[in-house]
Design an enzyme around this catalytic site. Sequence first.
Site, PDB file in Angstrom:
ATOM      1  N   LYS A   1       4.157   0.246   8.459  1.00  0.00           N
ATOM      2  CA  LYS A   1       3.986   1.558   7.836  1.00  0.00           C
ATOM      3  C   LYS A   1       5.264   2.342   8.036  1.00  0.00           C
ATOM      4  O   LYS A   1       5.701   2.545   9.163  1.00  0.00           O
ATOM      5  CB  LYS A   1       2.823   2.298   8.484  1.00  0.00           C
ATOM      6  CG  LYS A   1       1.473   1.714   8.102  1.00  0.00           C
ATOM      7  CD  LYS A   1       0.345   2.671   8.465  1.00  0.00           C
ATOM      8  CE  LYS A   1      -0.926   2.282   7.736  1.00  0.00           C
ATOM      9  NZ  LYS A   1      -1.943   3.330   7.829  1.00  0.00           N
TER      10      LYS A   1
ATOM     11  N   ASP B   1     -12.237  10.092  11.243  1.00  0.00           N
ATOM     12  CA  ASP B   1     -12.071   9.698   9.842  1.00  0.00           C
ATOM     13  C   ASP B   1     -12.614   8.303   9.599  1.00  0.00           C
ATOM     14  O   ASP B   1     -11.957   7.438   9.028  1.00  0.00           O
ATOM     15  CB  ASP B   1     -10.602   9.785   9.426  1.00  0.00           C
ATOM     16  CG  ASP B   1     -10.453   9.810   7.898  1.00  0.00           C
ATOM     17  OD1 ASP B   1      -9.361   9.470   7.403  1.00  0.00           O
ATOM     18  OD2 ASP B   1     -11.425  10.140   7.202  1.00  0.00           O
TER      19      ASP B   1
ATOM     20  N   GLY C   1       0.830  -1.201   0.000  1.00  0.00           N
ATOM     21  CA  GLY C   1       0.000   0.000   0.000  1.00  0.00           C
ATOM     22  C   GLY C   1       0.858   1.241   0.000  1.00  0.00           C
ATOM     23  O   GLY C   1       2.071   1.191   0.184  1.00  0.00           O
ATOM     24  N   GLN C   2       0.183   2.340  -0.224  1.00  0.00           N
ATOM     25  CA  GLN C   2       0.889   3.616  -0.298  1.00  0.00           C
ATOM     26  C   GLN C   2      -0.083   4.674   0.187  1.00  0.00           C
ATOM     27  O   GLN C   2      -1.214   4.739  -0.270  1.00  0.00           O
ATOM     28  CB  GLN C   2       1.283   3.877  -1.754  1.00  0.00           C
ATOM     29  CG  GLN C   2       1.680   5.305  -2.062  1.00  0.00           C
ATOM     30  CD  GLN C   2       3.180   5.499  -1.923  1.00  0.00           C
ATOM     31  OE1 GLN C   2       3.957   4.792  -2.555  1.00  0.00           O
ATOM     32  NE2 GLN C   2       3.570   6.435  -1.080  1.00  0.00           N
TER      33      GLN C   2
ATOM     34  N   LYS D   1       4.885   4.418   2.651  1.00  0.00           N
ATOM     35  CA  LYS D   1       4.483   3.122   2.105  1.00  0.00           C
ATOM     36  C   LYS D   1       4.110   2.117   3.195  1.00  0.00           C
ATOM     37  O   LYS D   1       4.581   2.221   4.326  1.00  0.00           O
ATOM     38  CB  LYS D   1       5.625   2.547   1.265  1.00  0.00           C
ATOM     39  CG  LYS D   1       5.883   3.386   0.023  1.00  0.00           C
ATOM     40  CD  LYS D   1       7.076   2.883  -0.766  1.00  0.00           C
ATOM     41  CE  LYS D   1       7.224   3.725  -2.045  1.00  0.00           C
ATOM     42  NZ  LYS D   1       8.470   3.420  -2.758  1.00  0.00           N
TER      43      LYS D   1
END
Length: 950
Positions: free
Chosen positions: A645, A741, A624-625, A630
């Site tokens: 992460k 969020d 993932g990014q 990343k």
Amino acid sequence: MTEMLQPKVVLFWVFLAAPSFCHLAITRAQITDPSEVSALKSIKNSLVDPQNKLKNWRSGDPCTSSWTGVICYNSTLSDGYLHVKELQLLGRNLSGTLAPELGQLSYMQILDVMWNSINGSIPKEIGNITSLVLLLLNGNKLSGHLPEELGYLPNLNRIQIDQNQISGPVPKSFAFLNTTKHFHMNNNSLSGQIPHELSRLPNLVHLLLDNNNLSGPLPPELSQMPNLLILQLDNNNFSGSSIPSSYGSITQLLKLSLRNCSLQGSVPDLSRISQLGYLDLSWNQLTGPIPSSKLSNNITTIDLSHNLLNGSIPANFSGLPDLQILSLDHNNLTGSVPSNVWQNIVFTGNRSLYLDFQNNSLTNISSPLNPPASVTIMLYGNPVCANANGLNIVQYCQAQVLQIPGGTSSSKINCPPCPTDKTYEYNPLSPFSCFCAVPLGVGYRLKSPGFTDFRPYYDDFEEYLTSGLKLALYQLEIANFIWEEGPRLRMNLKLFPNNSIFNASEVLQITSMFTGWLIPDSDIFGPYELINFTLGSYESELNPSKSSLKTGAIVGIVLGAVAFAATLSAIVTIIIIRRHSRYQAVSKKRSLSRLAIKIDGVKSFTFEEMAAATSNFSDSTQVGQGGYGKVYRGVLADGIVVAIKRAQQGSLQGSKEFCTEIELLSRLHHRNLVALLGYCDEEDEQMLVYEFMPNGTLRDHLSPRSKEPLNFSMRLRIALGSARGILYLHTEADPPIFHRDIKATNILLDSKFVAKVADFGLSRLAPIPTAEGTTPGHVSTVVKGTPGYLDPEYFLTHKLTDKSDVYSLGVVFLELLTGMQPISHGKNIVREVAMASQSGMTFSVIDKRMGSYPSECVEKFLSLALMCCQDETDARPSMMEVVRELEVIWRLTPEADAGLSESTATEASKTATPTTSSSLEMAAPNHPFVSSDVSGSDLLSGVMPNITPR
Ligand SMILES: *[C@@H]1O[C@H](CO)[C@@H](O)[C@H](O)[C@H]1NC(C)=O
Ligand SMILES: *[C@@H]1O[C@H](CO)[C@@H](O)[C@H](O)[C@H]1NC(C)=O
Ligand SMILES: *[C@@H]1O[C@H](CO)[C@@H](O)[C@H](O)[C@H]1NC(C)=O
Ligand SMILES: *[C@@H]1O[C@H](CO)[C@@H](O)[C@H](O)[C@H]1NC(C)=O
Ligand SMILES: *[C@@H]1O[C@H](CO)[C@@H](O)[C@H](O)[C@H]1NC(C)=O
């Protein structure tokens, strides 16, 4: 700007809980019973720890920050605290004394301080630990008397105090230990008589009192013990006593060892002991003839040497199929040398027989001696040897000392060298040739084996131990074995993984089998003792000061955390107005020294470990990014799969802030919360380590590309789990946390599709009471969030409340119901669904792919979702009300009707909608494992007014 108003970048990660359906109560962060914490501190203070093995016993919570050797129950007991279950301090070079405060560890089951140098006496307070099952104090320098109080332990299974300097009597109170199976008290200085009251012990199987100063007559009553298998009393001084004839009626006995006990009288008739395997009555003053009744066919060892026995050698020593040694050395036996003792023995492999008749008065040979090569006969010191030449027995007439061989595994393999980064070795028994693996070494000793020569039992032993450990035969190598005084059989074992390395839980499983005496007893091998573990590369798994990945604590830990600061400051700086003195105190403490920081429950990783876990951050491990950097899939040295992460270069936070955030995260513990596993904070690198979430994000499963859509009950469960997690943040986190969020990409699914909220990058402290005692209803902050999920009122007023999270979660509910995106092609999901609902077209928007569902449930769920998404803050339900309403809806589902709780319905749902094996591919390219931030520009473009950090 005052100190109070100084801006601070702070991020929070939060975890979501999905507590069991029936319990709405949400647990607080778990901590150890304070009285046990103080007891542990006293225990440490009275020990001397020259190698600083207990260095992590200074700070943090014993259970949640994995103090060395402290193993706790894996959840709180009814009093709401965690409790110490085991104290495992085998071989840590400790001296000093045992503190009386041990008695305050009232829930402890295993006390293990074996093989240290602890002196002083055994605290009587141990007698207060009524839960104690294993009391393991052997191999120290303990002195003083055995406390009578130990006799009142109602659950004790095993008492091992052997190899100390304990004096005084065996307390009569020990006769109350009616659950105890093992008394291992050998090699001390115990004195007085063996209390005849011990005969009441209903469960005792091993009574080892050898090598003490016990005196007085042997109590005949011991024969009443219904389960006694081993009676081993060697090297005591029962002078003048004879062997009670009642011992011949302990019919279940396997081993009777009374060597060097100053016993007189005759050898009793033991022929009724049907499986007697080992008889040692040597070095006494026994007189009279050897009984002519036949001993058990199971007998391996008969040692009557160094007595005053007379008469002839009975004929019925012949024909015992398992016999390994018959020693009658140094008696006054007369008559002839028997010539067919070996007649029923099958000599294969290393099978040998030793007949030691030296130093008697044997005068002739009944028939010519013609034994197989595996039989050793010793006749030195008998009159018969005067005519050795004539009788052709010269070879048997040499003076000899009987030596039973030990052995080493001598497998020489011609293989290229193993890698050296771990303690690899060839497993000589592996079905694959030249297979390198990392073995776990175990120093192991049979304390009272039922044989004299191990070699014929070698294979049986390997089978016994591997099946006890649930390993394959080729996983055990006996590196060497040697006979030690006792006789005891010392071995060095190597346990090999079935691939190249054991994972952490396998290591824990194996070691706890040994330390918990969970390997079933064997008749022939007798009790074992544990000398040490040679951990090699597994050191970190068993040494929690280096790793928090331990026992139950590991389980259920999921991770979520983030490296952000950089990111965020690029986007928006979150300003925390530090109203809270507690929070300030934390900051100050943390700022003292970075090196001094020890964050409870999370592990600090080195950059090297992170690099190793991700093949040097290779692209192939990237999953993932996000805006912060990343996300990688990593495999830690112990085999645990994690998501890592890694903050972008150049966007690091201050070390102090980073630590503050980790500290906050590490405090949020809940059974179902996504928790932080660890972090890496080294120059130029900040990383957070989370558990890998195999089922990716909720968004992936709602996407039209998802091949195996979620059914309705799974969706409802995910809604309920998410709501409970957020409720925890609102009501139970201290200080409370607003997530800020919530979105479908921030709800992750574990292997059982349990929802876990992740990525708390936007969470922040909820308002807390001011010094004046009033609670502000909101926190004024910059606007942050994701388009489509954003509370309109918050957007307008910048006032953040718990209802902002309710709004966002309402949007997630609408996604669950419709499969739609919050915003697509300019349409807003809330408006679309509300319009359909108002025009009576509700079911036209429901996701067709969720299969059949009870329409009543869907209607209620949908109207709850719309309630959550009202513009007016006050019109929305509270998170608590959301949870309650979802529970009501759940009870209306067929699953609940079928008696499944929301948490047990998983399997049923899975069968209804098989989990997708391709979910990982589907989730790509965006971050299937841990949700990542959206970049700042994505986040705010076209939605946000100009925002400046305050
Ligand atoms: C055991 O506990 C009881 C009550 O909790 C206490 O009165 C007693 O002193 C304790 N005994 C020992 C030996 O510590
Ligand atoms: C052990 O002793 C206690 C008290 O002396 C008694 O209550 C219990 O029933 C006994 N248990 C067994 C298995 O004999
Ligand atoms: C005794 O020998 C019998 C027959 O060989 C065997 O089945 C049994 O397991 C043996 N008992 C012990 C305690 O070794
Ligand atoms: C053993 O036998 C020898 C010879 O028969 C005898 O001289 C000796 O006294 C005996 N010893 C004992 C202790 O009976
Ligand atoms: C907690 O311990 C119990 C019994 O010791 C065990 O059955 C259970 O699996 C454990 N649970 C976790 C999450 O480790």
